[in-house]
Design an enzyme around this catalytic site. Structure first.
Site, PDB file in Angstrom:
ATOM      1  N   HIS A  16      -6.470  -7.410  -0.329  1.00 22.98           N
ATOM      2  CA  HIS A  16      -6.396  -5.871  -0.361  1.00 22.98           C
ATOM      3  C   HIS A  16      -5.590  -5.336  -2.255  1.00 22.98           C
ATOM      4  O   HIS A  16      -4.904  -6.242  -1.699  1.00 22.98           O
ATOM      5  CB  HIS A  16      -6.079  -4.880   0.849  1.00 22.98           C
ATOM      6  CG  HIS A  16      -6.575  -5.485   2.244  1.00 22.98           C
ATOM      7  ND1 HIS A  16      -6.424  -6.911   2.651  1.00 22.98           N
ATOM      8  CD2 HIS A  16      -7.467  -4.474   2.570  1.00 22.98           C
ATOM      9  CE1 HIS A  16      -7.418  -6.776   3.830  1.00 22.98           C
ATOM     10  NE2 HIS A  16      -7.959  -5.816   3.776  1.00 22.98           N
ATOM     11  N   ASP A  47      -2.902 -11.121  -2.972  1.00 25.46           N
ATOM     12  CA  ASP A  47      -3.435 -10.552  -1.236  1.00 25.46           C
ATOM     13  C   ASP A  47      -4.843  -9.840  -1.645  1.00 25.46           C
ATOM     14  O   ASP A  47      -5.261  -9.814  -2.366  1.00 25.46           O
ATOM     15  CB  ASP A  47      -2.608  -8.702  -0.643  1.00 25.46           C
ATOM     16  CG  ASP A  47      -2.958  -8.492   0.013  1.00 25.46           C
ATOM     17  OD1 ASP A  47      -2.182  -8.562   1.763  1.00 25.46           O
ATOM     18  OD2 ASP A  47      -4.041  -8.136   1.315  1.00 25.46           O
ATOM     19  N   ASP A  66      -4.371 -13.013   3.308  1.00 28.03           N
ATOM     20  CA  ASP A  66      -5.906 -11.996   4.367  1.00 28.03           C
ATOM     21  C   ASP A  66      -6.883 -12.388   3.113  1.00 28.03           C
ATOM     22  O   ASP A  66      -8.701 -12.138   3.680  1.00 28.03           O
ATOM     23  CB  ASP A  66      -6.020 -10.784   4.508  1.00 28.03           C
ATOM     24  CG  ASP A  66      -5.154  -9.823   3.072  1.00 28.03           C
ATOM     25  OD1 ASP A  66      -4.987 -10.963   2.311  1.00 28.03           O
ATOM     26  OD2 ASP A  66      -4.877  -8.891   3.183  1.00 28.03           O
ATOM     27  N   HIS A 105       1.125  -1.523   0.524  1.00 25.83           N
ATOM     28  CA  HIS A 105      -0.022  -0.032  -0.340  1.00 25.83           C
ATOM     29  C   HIS A 105       0.593   1.184  -0.048  1.00 25.83           C
ATOM     30  O   HIS A 105       0.491   2.710  -0.396  1.00 25.83           O
ATOM     31  CB  HIS A 105      -0.815  -0.520   1.365  1.00 25.83           C
ATOM     32  CG  HIS A 105      -1.776  -0.769   1.034  1.00 25.83           C
ATOM     33  ND1 HIS A 105      -2.509  -1.257  -0.015  1.00 25.83           N
ATOM     34  CD2 HIS A 105      -2.723  -1.877   2.442  1.00 25.83           C
ATOM     35  CE1 HIS A 105      -3.502  -2.374   0.659  1.00 25.83           C
ATOM     36  NE2 HIS A 105      -2.799  -2.886   1.653  1.00 25.83           N
TER      37      HIS A 105
END
Length: 304
Positions: free
Chosen positions: A160, A158, A241, A121
């Site tokens: 996200h 991931d 995740d 991120h």
């Protein structure tokens, strides 16, 4: 296959109630040692300032490296800087650089970087989403600049979207970024129409997506895009995740799904990149799921 890590990654103190906590990394290392008795742990060096500046601005380096906090200070609602954070971030980024060196120098074919804080991120100038430096971006830029590779693929599974990685490379034709992720979900980026120069490939998936749809999207869309690019090095942002146990998302995958995809990426790397893969830990916030998925991922990475 070696695992690159460093004890300082445990010293990044996010606080007692934060999901991105030192116990995550401890659980991964413990599980890998139990599953692979001959596990080779290599000490990750600290990334140099020059290596970081390939993808990050001076302002971000100043924030992370020169703040010298005496306690925990918030950079945003999710991202924390503590007295141990600078060294943790330097070694987390340095792990990918060292792994790329080892792979491209022919010492090894594949490596896993068991590090924290995660990275995907972090943008060129902003630490966010638990991430301080963008570990996989630093590794990719090192492969480009030191070894002159014309084609590097970053594969991000991931849950996200790796907004920082995409933003850093969306105008860099030598780097392909391929991601599956839940949407809507933080950071609410990663639409299919986000294509960069044609080097960005996003597959947003709705909450509740399970194994069948996940594998179908990779088999029918994302893996063919990777094959067409024919990367000479594959880098993986390995977030676990999307597992059904994870508290931050609503996808319904299990360890076998990550093992299957990892096996597909190994086959792809064997076709195009002499088998060369460097994988770096990103998210995953349930400790049991992290244990299971990291073992499944390394077992698949270790298989030709």
């Amino acid at each position: 296959m070696p695992v690159f890590s460093h004890a300082s990654c445990l010293d990044h103190d996010t606080g007692p109630d934060h999901v991105e906590r030192p116990e995550r990394l401890a659980a991964v290392i413990e599980a890998l040692r139990a599953a692979f008795p001959g596990l080779e742990l290599r000490q990750a060096p600290a990334a140099t300032r020059g290596q970081l500046l390939r993808v990050h601005d001076e302002s971000l380096l100043a924030t992370v490296l020169e703040s010298h906090p005496s306690g925990r200070i918030p950079l945003d609602s999710d991202t924390v800087l503590s007295p141990g954070s600078a060294q943790a971030a330097l070694h987390a980024a340095g792990a990918g650089v060292a792994a790329v060196d080892a792979v491209l120098n022919g010492d090894i074919r594949r490596a896993f970087c068991a590090v924290r804080p995660p990275g995907h991120h972090a943008t060129a100038s902003i630490a966010m989403g638990f991430c301080l430096f963008n570990n996989v971006a630093v590794a990719a830029a090192h492969a480009l600049e030191r070894y002159g590779l014309p084609r590097v693929s970053i594969v991000d599974f991931d849950v996200h979207h790796g907004n920082g990685t995409q933003a850093i490379f969306d105008t860099e034709p030598r780097v392909q970024y391929v991601s599956s992720h839940q949407l809507p979900l933080f950071p609410d980026t990663g639409l299919r129409l986000e294509r960069g120069l044609g080097n960005i490939v996003n597959a947003p998936l709705p909450p509740g997506t399970g194994s069948r749809r996940f594998c179908e999207v990779w088999r029918e869309r994302l893996l063919p895009e990777l094959d067409a690019f024919a990367p000479q090095l594959v880098l993986i942002s390995a977030g676990f995740d999307a597992h059904w146990r994870d508290p931050l998302a609503q996808m319904q995958l299990d360890a076998e799904d990550f093992a299957w995809l990892t096996g597909e990426l190994v086959a792809l790397a064997n076709r195009h990149a002499d088998g060369r893969i460097v994988s770096t830990l990103e998210g995953g916030y349930d400790l049991q799921a992290l244990r299971e998925c990291s073992v499944a991922h390394l077992r698949a990475l270790s298989t030709d």
